[in-house]
Design an enzyme around this catalytic site. Structure first.
Site, PDB file in Angstrom:
ATOM      1  N   HIS A  78      -4.472 -14.030  10.483  1.00 46.91           N
ATOM      2  CA  HIS A  78      -3.950 -15.312  10.950  1.00 46.91           C
ATOM      3  C   HIS A  78      -2.470 -15.199  11.297  1.00 46.91           C
ATOM      4  O   HIS A  78      -1.723 -14.432  10.685  1.00 46.91           O
ATOM      5  CB  HIS A  78      -4.144 -16.385   9.877  1.00 46.91           C
ATOM      6  CG  HIS A  78      -5.566 -16.804   9.722  1.00 46.91           C
ATOM      7  ND1 HIS A  78      -6.145 -17.757  10.534  1.00 46.91           N
ATOM      8  CD2 HIS A  78      -6.534 -16.397   8.877  1.00 46.91           C
ATOM      9  CE1 HIS A  78      -7.408 -17.915  10.180  1.00 46.91           C
ATOM     10  NE2 HIS A  78      -7.676 -17.092   9.172  1.00 46.91           N
ATOM     11  N   LYS A 145       0.488   5.006   0.121  1.00 49.52           N
ATOM     12  CA  LYS A 145       1.576   5.939   0.419  1.00 49.52           C
ATOM     13  C   LYS A 145       1.021   7.368   0.380  1.00 49.52           C
ATOM     14  O   LYS A 145       0.068   7.652  -0.352  1.00 49.52           O
ATOM     15  CB  LYS A 145       2.703   5.844  -0.624  1.00 49.52           C
ATOM     16  CG  LYS A 145       3.305   4.469  -0.766  1.00 49.52           C
ATOM     17  CD  LYS A 145       4.303   4.207   0.307  1.00 49.52           C
ATOM     18  CE  LYS A 145       5.000   2.876   0.047  1.00 49.52           C
ATOM     19  NZ  LYS A 145       5.473   2.259   1.230  1.00 49.52           N
ATOM     20  N   ARG A 148       0.154  13.557  -0.859  1.00 51.85           N
ATOM     21  CA  ARG A 148       0.322  14.955  -0.473  1.00 51.85           C
ATOM     22  C   ARG A 148      -0.408  15.169   0.845  1.00 51.85           C
ATOM     23  O   ARG A 148      -1.123  14.305   1.326  1.00 51.85           O
ATOM     24  CB  ARG A 148      -0.205  15.906  -1.542  1.00 51.85           C
ATOM     25  CG  ARG A 148      -1.714  15.910  -1.693  1.00 51.85           C
ATOM     26  CD  ARG A 148      -2.152  16.904  -2.771  1.00 51.85           C
ATOM     27  NE  ARG A 148      -3.587  17.027  -2.868  1.00 51.85           N
ATOM     28  CZ  ARG A 148      -4.342  17.902  -2.196  1.00 51.85           C
ATOM     29  NH1 ARG A 148      -3.801  18.730  -1.326  1.00 51.85           N
ATOM     30  NH2 ARG A 148      -5.649  17.945  -2.365  1.00 51.85           N
TER      31      ARG A 148
END
Length: 151
Positions: A78, A145, A148
């Site tokens: 939205h 995130k 490795r």
């Protein structure tokens, strides 16, 4: 050819969904096609039970992708800038999602609109992917995130 649809799967707008060969789709998955754009699922992909894929903005899942149970992929959101109306009634923004060949999405991962996941990527269980992921990365967490590289 050789596509398995387990019991309880819901498919919306099948005219805008393309499924390759040798694909498995687990129990109670929802393939929420849309009246525009396409959902494409590549050859050899495995989709776990209770997944939810929404392809309003376009969704391309590559070849030989593993998708764990409960994974959610959405391609719309939205417009939060329309302050004169409830968020529920604001306009939608559409952005495609692309999942590269040979990747794996862990149990319960969430992929948000506009994300491109490269080839050979491992997305950890429960991760929320909000931005693009380069080839062969291992991503975990909320927001996801890089932990490795697989190389």
């Amino acid at each position: 050819q050789n596509v398995v649809f387990e019991a309880g799967i819901l498919v919306f707008h099948p005219e805008n969904i393309e499924i390759g060969n040798d694909v498995y789709i687990g129990h109670y998955a929802i393939l929420k096609g849309y009246y525009t754009n396409k959902m494409v699922i590549g050859d050899g992909t495995w989709i776990g039970q209770q997944c939810f894929f929404h392809s309003a903005g376009g969704l391309i899942i590559g070849r030989h992708v593993g998708i764990g149970p409960g994974v959610k992929i959405v391609t719309s959101s939205h417009n939060l800038d329309e302050l004169d109306k409830p968020i529920l009634h604001s306009s939608l923004r559409f952005a495609p999602v692309v999942i590269g060949d040979n990747s794996d999405l862990g149990v319960g991962a969430v992929i948000l609109p506009g994300v491109q996941i490269g080839q050979g990527v491992q997305v950890g269980a429960g991760a929320v992917v909000v931005s693009d992921v380069e080839d062969y990365a291992v991503v975990v967490g909320v927001p996801a995130k890089v932990m490795r590289m697989r190389k």
